[in-house]
Structures are given as C-alpha cells and as structure tokens.
Motif scaffolding. Structure first.
Motif, mmCIF file in Angstrom:
data_model
loop_
_atom_site.group_PDB
_atom_site.id
_atom_site.type_symbol
_atom_site.label_atom_id
_atom_site.label_comp_id
_atom_site.label_asym_id
_atom_site.label_seq_id
_atom_site.Cartn_x
_atom_site.Cartn_y
_atom_site.Cartn_z
ATOM 1 N N GLU A 16 0.836 -1.204 0.000
ATOM 2 C CA GLU A 16 0.000 0.000 0.000
ATOM 3 C C GLU A 16 0.873 1.256 0.000
ATOM 4 O OE1 GLU A 16 -3.341 2.036 -0.553
ATOM 5 O OE2 GLU A 16 -3.237 -0.146 -0.478
ATOM 6 N N ALA A 17 1.932 1.239 0.796
ATOM 7 C CA ALA A 17 2.858 2.381 0.820
ATOM 8 C C ALA A 17 3.497 2.567 -0.554
ATOM 9 C CB ALA A 17 3.928 2.167 1.891
ATOM 10 N N GLY A 18 3.832 1.482 -1.212
ATOM 11 C CA GLY A 18 4.412 1.563 -2.554
ATOM 12 C C GLY A 18 3.443 2.177 -3.551
ATOM 13 N N LYS A 19 2.173 1.787 -3.465
ATOM 14 C CA LYS A 19 1.152 2.359 -4.353
ATOM 15 C C LYS A 19 1.015 3.852 -4.098
ATOM 16 C CE LYS A 19 -1.721 -1.782 -4.638
ATOM 17 N NZ LYS A 19 -3.008 -2.358 -4.241
ATOM 18 N N THR A 20 0.959 4.222 -2.809
ATOM 19 C CA THR A 20 0.813 5.631 -2.441
ATOM 20 C C THR A 20 2.017 6.434 -2.926
ATOM 21 O OG1 THR A 20 -0.496 5.030 -0.512
ATOM 22 C CG2 THR A 20 0.493 7.219 -0.509
ATOM 23 N N ALA A 21 3.201 5.888 -2.737
ATOM 24 C CA ALA A 21 4.410 6.578 -3.195
ATOM 25 C C ALA A 21 4.385 6.760 -4.711
ATOM 26 C CB ALA A 21 5.656 5.804 -2.772
ATOM 27 N N GLY A 22 3.897 5.762 -5.425
ATOM 28 C CA GLY A 22 3.798 5.872 -6.877
ATOM 29 C C GLY A 22 2.843 6.977 -7.296
ATOM 30 N N VAL A 24 1.928 9.608 -5.466
ATOM 31 C CA VAL A 24 2.521 10.888 -5.066
ATOM 32 C C VAL A 24 3.635 11.270 -6.036
ATOM 33 C CG1 VAL A 24 3.888 12.028 -3.264
ATOM 34 C CG2 VAL A 24 1.873 10.696 -2.632
ATOM 35 N N GLY A 25 4.441 10.307 -6.432
ATOM 36 C CA GLY A 25 5.517 10.576 -7.386
ATOM 37 C C GLY A 25 4.983 11.072 -8.723
ATOM 38 N N ARG A 26 3.928 10.429 -9.215
ATOM 39 C CA ARG A 26 3.333 10.870 -10.490
ATOM 40 C C ARG A 26 2.756 12.276 -10.355
ATOM 41 N NH1 ARG A 26 2.004 5.526 -10.463
ATOM 42 N NH2 ARG A 26 -0.113 5.845 -9.683
ATOM 43 N N MET A 27 2.111 12.550 -9.235
ATOM 44 C CA MET A 27 1.559 13.893 -9.014
ATOM 45 C C MET A 27 2.679 14.933 -8.946
ATOM 46 S SD MET A 27 -1.468 13.060 -6.260
ATOM 47 C CE MET A 27 -1.690 14.756 -5.825
ATOM 48 N N ALA A 28 3.764 14.605 -8.263
ATOM 49 C CA ALA A 28 4.891 15.538 -8.144
ATOM 50 C C ALA A 28 5.515 15.804 -9.509
ATOM 51 C CB ALA A 28 5.934 14.979 -7.179
ATOM 52 N N ARG A 29 5.683 14.747 -10.321
ATOM 53 C CA ARG A 29 6.242 14.939 -11.661
ATOM 54 C C ARG A 29 5.326 15.800 -12.523
ATOM 55 N NH1 ARG A 29 8.028 9.812 -10.670
ATOM 56 N NH2 ARG A 29 6.242 8.785 -11.589
ATOM 57 N N ARG A 30 4.022 15.555 -12.423
ATOM 58 C CA ARG A 30 3.067 16.346 -13.205
ATOM 59 C C ARG A 30 3.111 17.814 -12.770
ATOM 60 N NH1 ARG A 30 -1.813 13.243 -13.505
ATOM 61 N NH2 ARG A 30 -1.634 13.371 -11.260
ATOM 62 N N MET A 31 3.152 18.043 -11.463
ATOM 63 C CA MET A 31 3.224 19.423 -10.969
ATOM 64 C C MET A 31 4.533 20.087 -11.390
ATOM 65 S SD MET A 31 1.509 19.033 -7.198
ATOM 66 C CE MET A 31 2.057 20.633 -6.672
ATOM 67 N N ALA A 32 5.635 19.356 -11.327
ATOM 68 C CA ALA A 32 6.929 19.902 -11.732
ATOM 69 C C ALA A 32 6.912 20.257 -13.222
ATOM 70 C CB ALA A 32 8.046 18.910 -11.425
ATOM 71 N N GLU A 33 6.319 19.413 -14.036
ATOM 72 C CA GLU A 33 6.227 19.707 -15.467
ATOM 73 C C GLU A 33 5.367 20.945 -15.722
ATOM 74 O OE1 GLU A 33 7.796 18.485 -18.160
ATOM 75 O OE2 GLU A 33 8.973 17.244 -16.802
ATOM 76 N N GLU A 34 4.268 21.076 -14.987
ATOM 77 C CA GLU A 34 3.414 22.262 -15.133
ATOM 78 C C GLU A 34 4.179 23.518 -14.737
ATOM 79 O OE1 GLU A 34 -0.097 21.486 -12.824
ATOM 80 O OE2 GLU A 34 -0.783 19.913 -14.181
ATOM 81 N N GLN A 35 4.925 23.435 -13.642
ATOM 82 C CA GLN A 35 5.716 24.580 -13.196
ATOM 83 C C GLN A 35 6.841 24.887 -14.180
ATOM 84 O OE1 GLN A 35 5.023 26.713 -10.691
ATOM 85 N NE2 GLN A 35 3.124 25.540 -10.635
ATOM 86 N N LYS A 36 7.408 23.859 -14.768
ATOM 87 C CA LYS A 36 8.459 24.039 -15.771
ATOM 88 C C LYS A 36 7.895 24.803 -16.965
ATOM 89 C CE LYS A 36 9.542 20.884 -18.705
ATOM 90 N NZ LYS A 36 10.022 19.858 -19.592
ATOM 91 N N LYS A 37 6.719 24.403 -17.402
ATOM 92 C CA LYS A 37 6.080 25.082 -18.539
ATOM 93 C C LYS A 37 5.764 26.535 -18.183
ATOM 94 C CE LYS A 37 2.071 24.902 -21.564
ATOM 95 N NZ LYS A 37 0.799 24.266 -21.856
ATOM 96 N N ALA A 38 5.220 26.758 -16.990
ATOM 97 C CA ALA A 38 4.913 28.123 -16.548
ATOM 98 C C ALA A 38 6.194 28.940 -16.427
ATOM 99 C CB ALA A 38 4.160 28.092 -15.214
ATOM 100 N N GLY A 39 7.254 28.321 -15.941
ATOM 101 C CA GLY A 39 8.532 29.017 -15.823
ATOM 102 C C GLY A 39 9.073 29.422 -17.178
ATOM 103 N N ALA A 40 8.953 28.550 -18.160
ATOM 104 C CA ALA A 40 9.413 28.874 -19.512
ATOM 105 C C ALA A 40 8.608 30.034 -20.085
ATOM 106 C CB ALA A 40 9.311 27.650 -20.418
ATOM 107 N N GLU A 41 7.317 30.050 -19.831
ATOM 108 C CA GLU A 41 6.482 31.150 -20.313
ATOM 109 C C GLU A 41 6.865 32.464 -19.644
ATOM 110 O OE1 GLU A 41 2.501 29.755 -19.645
ATOM 111 O OE2 GLU A 41 2.642 28.285 -21.266
ATOM 112 N N ARG A 42 7.135 32.422 -18.348
ATOM 113 C CA ARG A 42 7.561 33.631 -17.626
ATOM 114 C C ARG A 42 8.918 34.096 -18.141
ATOM 115 N NH1 ARG A 42 3.139 35.288 -16.717
ATOM 116 N NH2 ARG A 42 1.915 34.372 -15.082
#
Length: 133
Positions: A16-22, A24-42
């Motif tokens: 269960e911890a492994g599933k949760t970590a997976g 959370v990891g996918r959410m963090a990567r998605r958020m980082a990519e969104e921030q990367k895109k916003a940063g490039a636009e800025r």
C-alpha cells in the motif's frame, strides 16, 4: 505464530505504501512539469522585457544594449531548453553550471532578478493604469 500473522499484514502495508508513493511521485512529476512550462512562459516574458530595455538603450548606450541583447538571447535559449528537457535533467544541468561557473551563475541570477523586478514593476503600473479611479 504471532510473527507469521504480522508478515502478511506487513507485506500489505508495504504494498500500500508503494502504491501511495507511486501516486505521489506521479503527481509531483506532473506538478513539476506544469511549473516548468509556466517558468518557460515567464522567462519568455522576461526576454521580451529585456529586449525592450535593449531597444531603449540603443540610442544612449549601444554597447550596453548589445550586451543586454546577448543576455536575452541566452535566456531565450535557456527557455527553449526548459521546454525540451526533463525536470531532472534541468536540475542536474543547473547544478553543474553553478559549480563550473559560479560567477557566471551569480551574474545570470542577478540579471534575471533585475529583469524580473522591472517586468513586475511595469506589469503593476499597467494594471494600475487600466483600473478606474
């Protein structure tokens, strides 16, 4: 016997911890990519401001305007690299550049900060000008 009963429960908890970590990891990567895109636009916005500043400097300080344009060109290349590379690659590259060229990294940071503050100041003034009194 108690040890045998705990083992399946432990395995379930680990799974269960492994599933949760997976997740959370996918959410963090998605958020980082969104921030990367916003940063490039800025960064593109900052490049536009820097080029505008260079245009203002052309008459009075053409040599300085040339340096400012070179900085804008470098930032434009960096913006393209941000879009094309992964977040992990960017962090590795930035850390390597800061270690290899600390003064250039510091100078670029200062220049970016100045350009960003000018951009924010001009944005605030434009917002106030459009607001009814």
């Amino acid at each position: 016997m108690a040890g045998q009963d705990a083992s399946p429960a432990s395995e379930a908890a680990v799974a269960e911890a492994g599933k949760t970590a997976g997740v959370v990891g996918r959410m963090a990567r998605r958020m980082a990519e969104e921030q990367k895109k916003a940063g490039a636009e800025r960064l593109d916005d900052v490049v536009r401001v820097i080029n505008r500043v260079a245009g203002e400097l052309d008459r009075e300080m053409p040599a300085t305007a040339s340096y400012v344009r070179e900085a804008a060109s470098g930032m434009e290349r960096f913006s393209s690299a941000i879009r094309e590379r992964s977040v992990g690659d960017l962090l590795d590259g930035l850390g390597g550049f800061a270690r290899r060229q600390p003064m250039a990294f510091f100078g670029a940071s200062v220049l970016a900060g100045l350009a960003l503050s000018r951009f924010l100041k001009s944005s605030a003034q434009e917002g106030e000008a459009g607001r009814p009194s």
